[in-house]
Each structure stands twice: as C-alpha cells, then as structure tokens.
Write a protein that holds these residues in place. Structure first.
Motif, PDB file in Angstrom:
ATOM      1  N   LEU A   1       1.006  -1.551   0.275  1.00  0.00           N
ATOM      2  CA  LEU A   1      -0.302  -0.171  -0.266  1.00  0.00           C
ATOM      3  C   LEU A   1       0.851   1.542  -0.024  1.00  0.00           C
ATOM      4  CD1 LEU A   1      -2.608  -0.841   2.602  1.00  0.00           C
ATOM      5  CD2 LEU A   1      -2.994  -0.514  -0.213  1.00  0.00           C
ATOM      6  N   TYR A   2       2.294   1.041   0.552  1.00  0.00           N
ATOM      7  CA  TYR A   2       2.605   2.369   1.076  1.00  0.00           C
ATOM      8  C   TYR A   2       3.584   2.460   0.049  1.00  0.00           C
ATOM      9  CZ  TYR A   2       7.059   5.147   2.140  1.00  0.00           C
ATOM     10  OH  TYR A   2       7.868   5.902   1.865  1.00  0.00           O
ATOM     11  N   ASN A   3       3.620   1.256  -1.132  1.00  0.00           N
ATOM     12  CA  ASN A   3       4.681   1.354  -2.824  1.00  0.00           C
ATOM     13  C   ASN A   3       3.497   2.551  -3.280  1.00  0.00           C
ATOM     14  OD1 ASN A   3       6.930   1.260  -1.572  1.00  0.00           O
ATOM     15  ND2 ASN A   3       6.809  -1.626  -2.193  1.00  0.00           N
ATOM     16  N   GLU A   4       2.593   1.552  -3.342  1.00  0.00           N
ATOM     17  CA  GLU A   4       1.652   2.526  -4.721  1.00  0.00           C
ATOM     18  C   GLU A   4       0.927   3.226  -4.469  1.00  0.00           C
ATOM     19  OE1 GLU A   4      -3.032   0.382  -6.061  1.00  0.00           O
ATOM     20  OE2 GLU A   4      -2.120   0.135  -4.989  1.00  0.00           O
ATOM     21  N   LEU A   5       0.722   4.341  -2.423  1.00  0.00           N
ATOM     22  CA  LEU A   5       0.708   5.642  -2.812  1.00  0.00           C
ATOM     23  C   LEU A   5       1.649   6.519  -2.875  1.00  0.00           C
ATOM     24  CD1 LEU A   5      -1.030   7.869  -0.948  1.00  0.00           C
ATOM     25  CD2 LEU A   5       0.359   6.615   0.845  1.00  0.00           C
ATOM     26  N   LYS A   6       2.801   5.873  -2.874  1.00  0.00           N
ATOM     27  CA  LYS A   6       4.679   6.266  -3.287  1.00  0.00           C
ATOM     28  C   LYS A   6       4.167   6.925  -5.095  1.00  0.00           C
ATOM     29  CE  LYS A   6       8.338   6.205  -2.519  1.00  0.00           C
ATOM     30  NZ  LYS A   6       9.753   5.457  -1.164  1.00  0.00           N
ATOM     31  N   ARG A   7       3.420   5.928  -5.821  1.00  0.00           N
ATOM     32  CA  ARG A   7       3.741   5.640  -7.090  1.00  0.00           C
ATOM     33  C   ARG A   7       2.918   6.871  -7.545  1.00  0.00           C
ATOM     34  NH1 ARG A   7       6.585   3.430  -5.999  1.00  0.00           N
ATOM     35  NH2 ARG A   7       7.885   5.333  -5.718  1.00  0.00           N
ATOM     36  N   TYR A   8       1.380   6.527  -6.538  1.00  0.00           N
ATOM     37  CA  TYR A   8       0.135   7.885  -7.487  1.00  0.00           C
ATOM     38  C   TYR A   8       0.406   9.307  -6.892  1.00  0.00           C
ATOM     39  CZ  TYR A   8      -2.723   4.611  -8.926  1.00  0.00           C
ATOM     40  OH  TYR A   8      -3.920   3.743  -9.922  1.00  0.00           O
ATOM     41  N   ARG A   9       1.173   9.514  -5.797  1.00  0.00           N
ATOM     42  CA  ARG A   9       1.622  10.786  -5.516  1.00  0.00           C
ATOM     43  C   ARG A   9       2.365  11.067  -7.047  1.00  0.00           C
ATOM     44  NH1 ARG A   9       3.649  10.266   0.795  1.00  0.00           N
ATOM     45  NH2 ARG A   9       1.221  10.571   1.646  1.00  0.00           N
ATOM     46  N   LYS A  10       3.583  10.356  -7.117  1.00  0.00           N
ATOM     47  CA  LYS A  10       4.149  10.765  -8.717  1.00  0.00           C
ATOM     48  C   LYS A  10       3.259  10.573  -9.198  1.00  0.00           C
ATOM     49  CE  LYS A  10       8.469  11.209 -10.490  1.00  0.00           C
ATOM     50  NZ  LYS A  10       9.605  11.871  -9.720  1.00  0.00           N
ATOM     51  N   GLU A  11       2.496   9.962 -10.177  1.00  0.00           N
ATOM     52  CA  GLU A  11       1.763  10.968 -10.746  1.00  0.00           C
ATOM     53  C   GLU A  11       0.602  11.735 -10.733  1.00  0.00           C
ATOM     54  OE1 GLU A  11       0.018   8.770 -14.400  1.00  0.00           O
ATOM     55  OE2 GLU A  11       2.029   7.836 -13.815  1.00  0.00           O
ATOM     56  N   ARG A  12       0.582  12.215  -9.379  1.00  0.00           N
ATOM     57  CA  ARG A  12      -0.219  13.697  -9.630  1.00  0.00           C
ATOM     58  C   ARG A  12       0.850  14.708 -10.038  1.00  0.00           C
ATOM     59  NH1 ARG A  12      -0.890  17.726  -5.468  1.00  0.00           N
ATOM     60  NH2 ARG A  12      -3.307  18.177  -5.530  1.00  0.00           N
ATOM     61  N   LYS A  13       1.551  14.491  -9.733  1.00  0.00           N
ATOM     62  CA  LYS A  13       2.981  15.731 -10.048  1.00  0.00           C
ATOM     63  C   LYS A  13       3.378  15.438 -11.470  1.00  0.00           C
ATOM     64  CE  LYS A  13       7.369  17.614  -8.070  1.00  0.00           C
ATOM     65  NZ  LYS A  13       9.088  17.424  -8.040  1.00  0.00           N
ATOM     66  N   LEU A  14       3.270  14.784 -11.952  1.00  0.00           N
ATOM     67  CA  LEU A  14       3.630  14.510 -13.314  1.00  0.00           C
ATOM     68  C   LEU A  14       2.565  15.374 -13.884  1.00  0.00           C
ATOM     69  CD1 LEU A  14       5.381  10.744 -13.692  1.00  0.00           C
ATOM     70  CD2 LEU A  14       6.260  12.770 -14.030  1.00  0.00           C
TER      71      LEU A  14
ATOM     72  N   SER B   1      -6.677  17.783  -1.072  1.00  0.00           N
ATOM     73  CA  SER B   1      -5.606  17.874  -0.149  1.00  0.00           C
ATOM     74  C   SER B   1      -4.746  18.863   0.660  1.00  0.00           C
ATOM     75  CB  SER B   1      -4.577  16.726  -1.297  1.00  0.00           C
ATOM     76  OG  SER B   1      -4.420  17.190  -2.335  1.00  0.00           O
ATOM     77  N   GLY B   2      -4.523  19.737  -0.656  1.00  0.00           N
ATOM     78  CA  GLY B   2      -3.885  20.922   0.144  1.00  0.00           C
ATOM     79  C   GLY B   2      -2.662  20.650   0.224  1.00  0.00           C
ATOM     80  N   SER B   3      -1.886  19.551  -0.405  1.00  0.00           N
ATOM     81  CA  SER B   3      -0.602  19.695  -0.496  1.00  0.00           C
ATOM     82  C   SER B   3       0.271  19.853  -2.193  1.00  0.00           C
ATOM     83  CB  SER B   3      -0.054  17.952  -0.508  1.00  0.00           C
ATOM     84  OG  SER B   3      -0.576  17.449  -2.075  1.00  0.00           O
ATOM     85  N   THR B   4       1.405  20.826  -1.624  1.00  0.00           N
ATOM     86  CA  THR B   4       2.207  22.009  -2.640  1.00  0.00           C
ATOM     87  C   THR B   4       3.131  20.855  -3.335  1.00  0.00           C
ATOM     88  OG1 THR B   4       3.723  22.279  -1.169  1.00  0.00           O
ATOM     89  CG2 THR B   4       1.744  23.749  -1.841  1.00  0.00           C
ATOM     90  N   ASP B   5       3.380  21.254  -4.541  1.00  0.00           N
ATOM     91  CA  ASP B   5       4.141  20.158  -5.098  1.00  0.00           C
ATOM     92  C   ASP B   5       5.563  20.417  -4.257  1.00  0.00           C
ATOM     93  OD1 ASP B   5       2.672  20.616  -7.360  1.00  0.00           O
ATOM     94  OD2 ASP B   5       4.308  21.818  -8.829  1.00  0.00           O
ATOM     95  N   ASP B   6       6.081  21.142  -3.839  1.00  0.00           N
ATOM     96  CA  ASP B   6       7.482  20.563  -3.043  1.00  0.00           C
ATOM     97  C   ASP B   6       7.361  19.238  -1.851  1.00  0.00           C
ATOM     98  OD1 ASP B   6       8.258  22.738  -3.699  1.00  0.00           O
ATOM     99  OD2 ASP B   6       7.382  24.272  -2.818  1.00  0.00           O
ATOM    100  N   GLU B   7       5.482  19.057  -1.656  1.00  0.00           N
ATOM    101  CA  GLU B   7       5.211  18.243  -0.073  1.00  0.00           C
ATOM    102  C   GLU B   7       5.207  17.212  -1.337  1.00  0.00           C
ATOM    103  OE1 GLU B   7       2.352  19.538   1.327  1.00  0.00           O
ATOM    104  OE2 GLU B   7       2.947  20.913   2.711  1.00  0.00           O
ATOM    105  N   ILE B   8       5.403  17.098  -2.572  1.00  0.00           N
ATOM    106  CA  ILE B   8       5.170  15.992  -2.975  1.00  0.00           C
ATOM    107  C   ILE B   8       6.483  14.680  -3.581  1.00  0.00           C
ATOM    108  CG2 ILE B   8       4.061  14.451  -5.095  1.00  0.00           C
ATOM    109  CD1 ILE B   8       2.163  16.585  -5.998  1.00  0.00           C
ATOM    110  N   GLU B   9       6.299  13.838  -3.156  1.00  0.00           N
ATOM    111  CA  GLU B   9       7.553  13.767  -3.972  1.00  0.00           C
ATOM    112  C   GLU B   9       8.774  13.475  -5.000  1.00  0.00           C
ATOM    113  OE1 GLU B   9       9.004   8.470  -5.060  1.00  0.00           O
ATOM    114  OE2 GLU B   9       7.013   9.238  -4.473  1.00  0.00           O
ATOM    115  N   THR B  10       9.936  13.754  -4.735  1.00  0.00           N
ATOM    116  CA  THR B  10      10.727  13.739  -5.669  1.00  0.00           C
ATOM    117  C   THR B  10      10.823  12.637  -6.667  1.00  0.00           C
ATOM    118  OG1 THR B  10      11.317  15.490  -4.954  1.00  0.00           O
ATOM    119  CG2 THR B  10      12.089  14.784  -6.703  1.00  0.00           C
TER     120      THR B  10
END
Length: 433
Positions: free
Chosen positions: A325-338, A424-433
C-alpha cells in the motif's frame, strides 16, 4: 536507467521477481501500467489488410492512420489529463484510508521510516540476503567464524580435485559447474584463512577447546538464521500463491491470463515443497519440533507462528500488505506531480505557440477576404497550424474562429485545475520528488 517490469507483467512473475523488478517497487516510477504502446498496437492491428496493397499505397494508408491517431490523441489530451488527475486524487484518498485502517488495527504505527525499513527487509529477502533478527555482534562473529572454518575445510578437500582436473575434462564429463565452484572455493581459501586468524584474535580463541566451543555455537546460530530465512521464504510463497489465486477469480478476463497465473502458481508450489524439505532437514538438527509440510503452509498454518512475538515484531503478511500500500501510494503521488507538470507544459505550449498562430492565420484570411490595407506580420512562432503535408490549404475564417473557441472550451478544465487549490492541500514541494 533502472529496468522494471510493467505492472501487468509483474503479476504473473514469481514473488522474488515482482519485488525486485516490479514497477510498483521501484522508486521514481509513476502509477502507469507500462503497456501504453499496446494501445497503439491494438489500433494499428486493424489494418492487416494492407498486406494485400502495393508498397506505395500501403505506406500512404498507414501514414494517414498514424496521422489520424495523433490528431485524435492531441484533441482529447486536455480532457484526458483532467480525468487522469481526478482518478489519481480519488485513488490517493482510498490508499491513504486503507493504510490508516491497517495502522489502526495493528499495534505498530507503520510510519514512513518503518515502512521503508520493512521494504528493505522484504527486498533483501527476495535477494536471499535477509537476516530478520538483529543478532549481537559477538554472535555474528561466531557464526562467521563457523562459516569460514567450514569453507576452508571444504576447500582443502577440493584442492586435489581442482588441481588434477582441467576445465576441458570437466566440460567433457559434464561437471564444469562443480569444477567452477571448487576452483572458486580453493581460490578464496587463503583469504578465508586470514579472516579466521583475525576472528580468533578478536574472540580470544587461544586454545583448541575454545575454538571447538565457538564452532558449536556458531553452527547453532547459522542453523537458526537459515531457519528464519526459510520461514520467511515459505510465508512469502504462501502470500504470493494466495494473491494469484485471488487474481484468477477477480482480475483475469481471458483464459490466457488464467493459464499464465496457474503456471506461475505451479512453479511456486514446487519451490515451496523444496523449501519445506530444506527446512525440515534443518529442524531435525535442532531440539525444536517445528516440522511442517507444503499442505500445512498452503493452509496458512505456520508452526513457528507462536514464536512470532519473540523473534519478529510484525508478521510478514502484515509487513507485505502495508509496504505494498505504501509503494502504491508513493507511485500515485509521483503520478499526480507528473500530471500537473504535463498540464502546465500543455497550457504554456498552446498559450505561446498555438493561439498566436491561429490569430495570425485569422489576420491573413481577413486580409485576403476584406482587403485590409496593412499586411499582417508573419508569425515568429515555430508552430503554424496551416502548414504540414496533411493539413488543409483552404481554411476559412469561420473555421479558425470555431477552432479557437473549441480549444478554449477544452482547456477550461485545465485552467481550472491550474488555478485552484486541491482538496488534499499539498503543494508541489510536498509531493515526492
């Protein structure tokens, strides 16, 4: 560049392969399926009739098909991005809720630091290198002393074989693999002897009785460590088989997919049986009575489960579920940033290139139709919508105005996303690089 398996392919691979090379387990990869080209191949596969055409007609037909595919994709790109972003946001909320549920049901907090540690442990287990327990350094030295002593003894026995046998003879007798291993052990024997002397000084083994006692303790430690590794292997085989059986019932849509999963399950059951045999042979060398069978493991009955609290803080099943679940969460955070970056690039491209080109074309048509006194300036933009081999050479003013309005309507969703604050209130800097 780091290779990784597409998400669809990783489902049919063994658990070792899917963890080591699966896209969901690789940092930096997003949440795509990895099968994007299959969409184009599916579209182009409709034109199998071109094999009956002449070469020039086939080339023109396929070029027209590819140009139509590109134009349709470009036209639907703004709406596709908006829908992708909405899907990713909803998926992020769902995954965060599932991870919070696991945290609430477990005594472990499953913070990101712990999840990263669990992830490293599972990946090391897939590589066959995991040591689940944090043994004292003294015990590790004793175990290493025993392993080095045994390797040196085996190398001494194999030295005569490796010196009297040549590589060519081993190939002729189909024993080249044994010859290579023996030569490797013999070559390392001198370095192992030096390490043995160093450990003897470190462990204060100044007499034969102390050496024999250290060898016995190191042997027991090596057996216990190997047993724990085999236990983790059997748990992972059980979880992998269970997941694939569930996928056959819920995720497969064709007999080909089901056949691939059944073949993978059959292979993992064979490996599980071999793992159980090794485990039982090691258990017989200890005072424990934890022998098991493949059928017992497949039923989820682990004889060592009563000792989980003493040896491991969290069961492997809970670890794997939380880490996935943690891996999938990180992947979708990266997808959102892209996706957000792609939206901004597309808006900038249309604002700087496409819309100015359309305005210049409208001025050209105004000049030709109404005879405006001043000649419009030629656009300095690199992109001109009226140029290209397959573009129309007779566009009207009404058509261009209609196109501009259409582009404005399609980009309304993008502009709204670009200007609004996300729930979600998260900014680009808060999203995983």
């Amino acid at each position: 560049m780091i290779p990784c398996l597409p998400a669809m392919h990783a489902k049919a691979h063994t658990w070792h392969c899917s963890i080591l090379w699966g896209g969901r387990w690789k940092d930096g990869s997003a949440a795509g399926s990895g099968e994007d080209m299959e969409l184009l191949f599916s579209y182009l596969s409709r034109w199998g009739l071109t094999k009956y055409m002449l070469a020039y007609r086939r080339e023109e037909f396929l070029t027209e098909a590819a140009v139509f595919w590109n134009s349709r994709k470009i036209k639907s790109l703004p709406m596709a991005m908006v829908l992708r972003l909405k899907k990713v946001n909803s998926k992020l909320l769902m995954l965060e809720g599932q991870l919070n549920t696991i945290r609430a049901q477990s005594s472990t907090s499953f913070e990101e630091i712990e999840l990263e540690l669990f992830k490293q442990q599972i990946q090391s287990l897939a590589q066959g290198e995991l040591q689940l327990n944090a043994y004292p350094q003294d015990d590790c030295d004793k175990e290493q002393y025993y392993l080095l002593y045994m390797q040196s003894a085996i190398a001494a026995q194999l030295s005569e074989y490796s010196s009297t046998t040549t590589s060519l003879e081993s190939i002729i007798t189909a024993s080249d693999h044994l010859f290579n291993q023996a030569s490797h052990l013999v070559a390392r024997s001198s370095a192992n002897i030096l390490k043995l002397h160093t450990l003897e000084q470190k462990l204060l083994l100044d007499n034969e009785l102390a050496k024999q006692q250290c060898l016995q303790e190191g042997r027991l430690l090596a057996i216990r460590r190997k047993l724990e590794q085999l236990q983790s292997d059997m748990e992972m085989y059980f979880l992998s088989i269970k997941k694939k059986l569930s996928a056959i019932q819920t995720q497969t849509t064709s007999s080909k997919q089901r056949s691939s999963l059944r073949h993978s399950i059959s292979q993992e059951k064979s490996k599980l049986e071999a793992c159980v045999a090794r485990y039982n042979s090691l258990v017989s060398m200890t005072d424990s009575n934890e022998k098991t069978s493949a059928a017992q493991i497949l039923d989820g009955d682990f004889p060592w489960s009563a000792l989980i609290g003493k040896r491991r803080s969290v069961e492997m099943q809970k670890k794997l579920e939380a880490v996935e679940l943690y891996n999938e969460l990180k992947r979708y955070r990266k997808e959102r940033k892209l996706i957000i970056a792609e939206m901004k690039n597309l808006l900038n491209y249309y604002h700087q290139c496409v819309l100015p080109a359309i305005s210049e074309d409208i001025k050209v048509i105004d000049h030709k139709i109404f005879g405006t006194p001043e000649e419009p300036e030629t656009s300095d933009s690199e992109f001109n919508i009226m140029t290209g081999r397959y573009s129309s050479c007779s566009a009207s003013k009404d058509y261009l105005q209609e196109m501009a309005l259409e582009e404005t309507d399609e980009f309304a969703g993008l502009i709204e996303v670009h200007n609004c604050d996300y729930e979600s209130g998260s900014t680009d800097d808060e999203i995983e690089t």
